[in-house]
Design an enzyme around this catalytic site. Structure first.
Site, mmCIF file in Angstrom:
data_model
loop_
_atom_site.group_PDB
_atom_site.id
_atom_site.type_symbol
_atom_site.label_atom_id
_atom_site.label_comp_id
_atom_site.label_asym_id
_atom_site.label_seq_id
_atom_site.Cartn_x
_atom_site.Cartn_y
_atom_site.Cartn_z
ATOM 1 N N ASP A 84 33.480 40.107 37.377
ATOM 2 C CA ASP A 84 33.867 39.864 38.765
ATOM 3 C C ASP A 84 35.127 40.664 39.074
ATOM 4 O O ASP A 84 35.836 41.109 38.166
ATOM 5 C CB ASP A 84 34.083 38.368 39.014
ATOM 6 C CG ASP A 84 35.151 37.758 38.114
ATOM 7 O OD1 ASP A 84 35.195 38.111 36.911
ATOM 8 O OD2 ASP A 84 35.950 36.925 38.585
ATOM 9 N N ASP A 122 39.429 46.969 35.659
ATOM 10 C CA ASP A 122 39.518 45.506 35.548
ATOM 11 C C ASP A 122 38.236 44.869 36.061
ATOM 12 O O ASP A 122 38.152 44.478 37.205
ATOM 13 C CB ASP A 122 40.737 45.012 36.342
ATOM 14 C CG ASP A 122 40.967 43.515 36.206
ATOM 15 O OD1 ASP A 122 40.450 42.911 35.260
ATOM 16 O OD2 ASP A 122 41.647 42.947 37.077
ATOM 17 N N GLU A 169 36.265 35.116 36.248
ATOM 18 C CA GLU A 169 37.614 35.223 35.686
ATOM 19 C C GLU A 169 38.677 35.261 36.773
ATOM 20 O O GLU A 169 39.711 34.596 36.677
ATOM 21 C CB GLU A 169 37.706 36.467 34.796
ATOM 22 C CG GLU A 169 38.984 36.533 33.954
ATOM 23 C CD GLU A 169 40.135 37.273 34.639
ATOM 24 O OE1 GLU A 169 41.262 37.223 34.118
ATOM 25 O OE2 GLU A 169 39.914 37.887 35.703
#
Length: 492
Positions: A110, A141, A175
């Site tokens: 995510d 990320d 997350e």
């Protein structure tokens, strides 16, 4: 410095394969970045995008020959009353040879929200390469590092080479929204999925340099506080009430001003007493870290830091607690003039914790300090203090087998020893895995310091992504070797 032997025959073939197929690897990252897998906004369309991302990853792992279990986690109730399904957590495994070590990779798929008009130079969900930089939300990320691990596995598979380690994956899609349901799953799988795991690797942070790789062995914890000062629920007019009552804002400003001085020193009595002393060994690690203080200052757009040396700055960023004041709820903060006395205000601040600070002790110290300061003001207002978040610091043993294997793999791929770094922020997942599974946890970052995770123009360098894929391949081989030899810590 460790010696850097030339890549072995197999390693050379793996590296050649990764170099030859790097455009394919970039194309896959482009496909993954194109999925708007935003977890923090409770919008059904975006939640479905997270589901689509998890399905794509599961298919990719199955294509590699992994046994994949997509664990259904039910749904979550949102504050507005709607119910949204929780994306599945993927548990996957490749190989179960009892003679080989088992290494588990954690990653998340995510991302934070992004819009072109936020200040992006490119479309955030269209991976765009400019001067070797791959711009796109999630590139560093955490989609890039997850794919780098998969790329390393696929290189062994394509060359029909036996994997030197058993490999497991745990991939989640929540997350950025606090890892909903992850802790319960890890607890449930402790004696099943994690029972055969020897090592857990997380690649969800960055180097402190643009070109020199790093290994992370610690993060600070965090305790977040709210202090409320209340006279009444309604605001007052300062012309009608100014000068005849204790103003909540004046009390709160005094309370917040009592927490930390202008040099960054926390003024709460006893707060430093629990802190583990900084060792000479740690100081030596800081000396070897590649950090240009002036370049760091300029890139941060800060006129002057509180500390003049690299060692002092890093110690205060990683190894000393810090206190930050974040905001005041209930205050008038809009443009223009408004002669209001807020009737109730809430100050927000947090303390970054280091080993061996205890959350409950810190909570008591903060409350006692604020109560003592408030009582001296003889205010008729009511004050309440609450700790609304408490996360422990995490630290690892850098003499551990997988740290040695990673250090050697970095030397092989990059030709240098890594910076041994800590992270001043809080990454709860490392502590969670360590506490529940009791396994060795390592953070092995791939991204450069300027990758801009969470911000506009997030990117991963093509060089980091491809060399990172090689690094993981070298790490598998090195971990197999080190695990069987179980070298003593004196090699450090």
């Amino acid at each position: 410095m460790l010696s850097s032997p030339p890549p072995s025959g197999l390693l050379e073939k793996l590296f050649q394969y990764i170099d030859l197929h790097q455009d394919e690897f970039v194309q896959t990252l482009k496909e993954w970045v194109a999925i708007e897998s935003v977890s923090v906004q409770p919008i059904p369309r975006l939640r479905q995008e997270v589901f689509r991302m998890m399905t794509l990853a599961a298919d990719k792992l199955q294509h590699l020959g992994a046994r994949v279990d997509s664990v259904d986690l039910g749904s979550q109730q949102m504050p507005d009353g709607q119910s949204l399904p929780i994306p599945p957590i993927i548990l996957a495994e490749l190989g179960n040879d009892p003679k080989k070590p088992t290494v588990c990779f954690y990653g998340h798929l995510d991302v934070q929200p992004a819009q072109k008009d936020d200040g992006w130079l490119t479309a955030p969900y269209m991976l765009t390469e400019v001067d070797g930089k791959l711009y796109g939300r999630g590139a560093t990320d955490n989609k890039g590092p997850v794919l780098a691990w998969i790329n390393a596995v696929s290189a062994f598979r394509a060359l029909e080479q036996d994997l030197p380690v058993n490999i497991k994956f745990i991939l989640e899609g929540m997350e950025e929204a606090g890892s909903v349901a992850l802790e319960e799953l890890v607890q449930r799988e402790k004696d099943r999925f994690f029972s055969s795991v020897d090592y857990i690797v997380i690649s969800d942070n960055l180097w402190v340099s643009q070109r020199k790789p790093a290994l992370t062995y610690g993060t600070r914890g965090n305790s977040y506080f709210m202090v409320e000062v209340k006279c009444r629920d309604q605001d007052f007019h300062s012309g009608t009430f100014g000068g005849i009552l204790n103003e909540p804002m004046a009390d709160l400003v005094a309370l917040l001003g009592s927490l930390v001085d202008s040099s960054g020193h926390i003024l709460i009595p006893g707060i430093y007493d629990q802190m583990a002393p900084l060792t000479e060994e740690e100081k030596t690690l800081y000396e070897n870290i590649d950090l240009d203080l002036e370049e760091y200052r300029k890139s941060s757009q800060v006129e002057k830091f509180l500390f003049d040396t690299k060692e002092e700055l890093l110690a205060h960023l990683w190894r000393y607690p810090s206190l930050s004041i974040h905001g005041i709820e209930g205050a008038f903060d809009e443009p223009g003039i408004k002669t209001v006395i807020p009737g109730r205000v809430i100050g927000k601040f947090s303390i970054r914790l280091v080993p061996h600070m205890n959350l409950s002790v810190v909570e008591n110290q903060v409350k006692q300090h604020l109560e003592a300061v408030f009582s001296k003001r003889n205010s008729s207002n009511k004050m309440t203090v609450s700790m609304v978040l408490g996360l422990h610091p995490w630290t690892a043993n850098i003499s551990d087998t997988q740290y040695l294997a990673a250090k050697r793999a970095i030397k092989t791929v990059f030709g240098v020893d890594p910076d041994m770094i800590q992270d001043g922020s809080t990454i709860p997942i490392a502590k969670l895995f360590q506490a529940i599974t009791q396994k060795s946890v390592m953070m092995l970052p791939l991204g450069a310091v300027d990758d801009g995770e969470h911000s506009q123009n997030e990117k991963i360098n093509r060089w980091n992504y491809i060399q990172g894929s090689k690094l993981f391949a070298a790490f598998f081989l090195e971990l197999s070797k080190q695990h069987s030899q179980q070298l003593p810590s004196s090699v450090f």
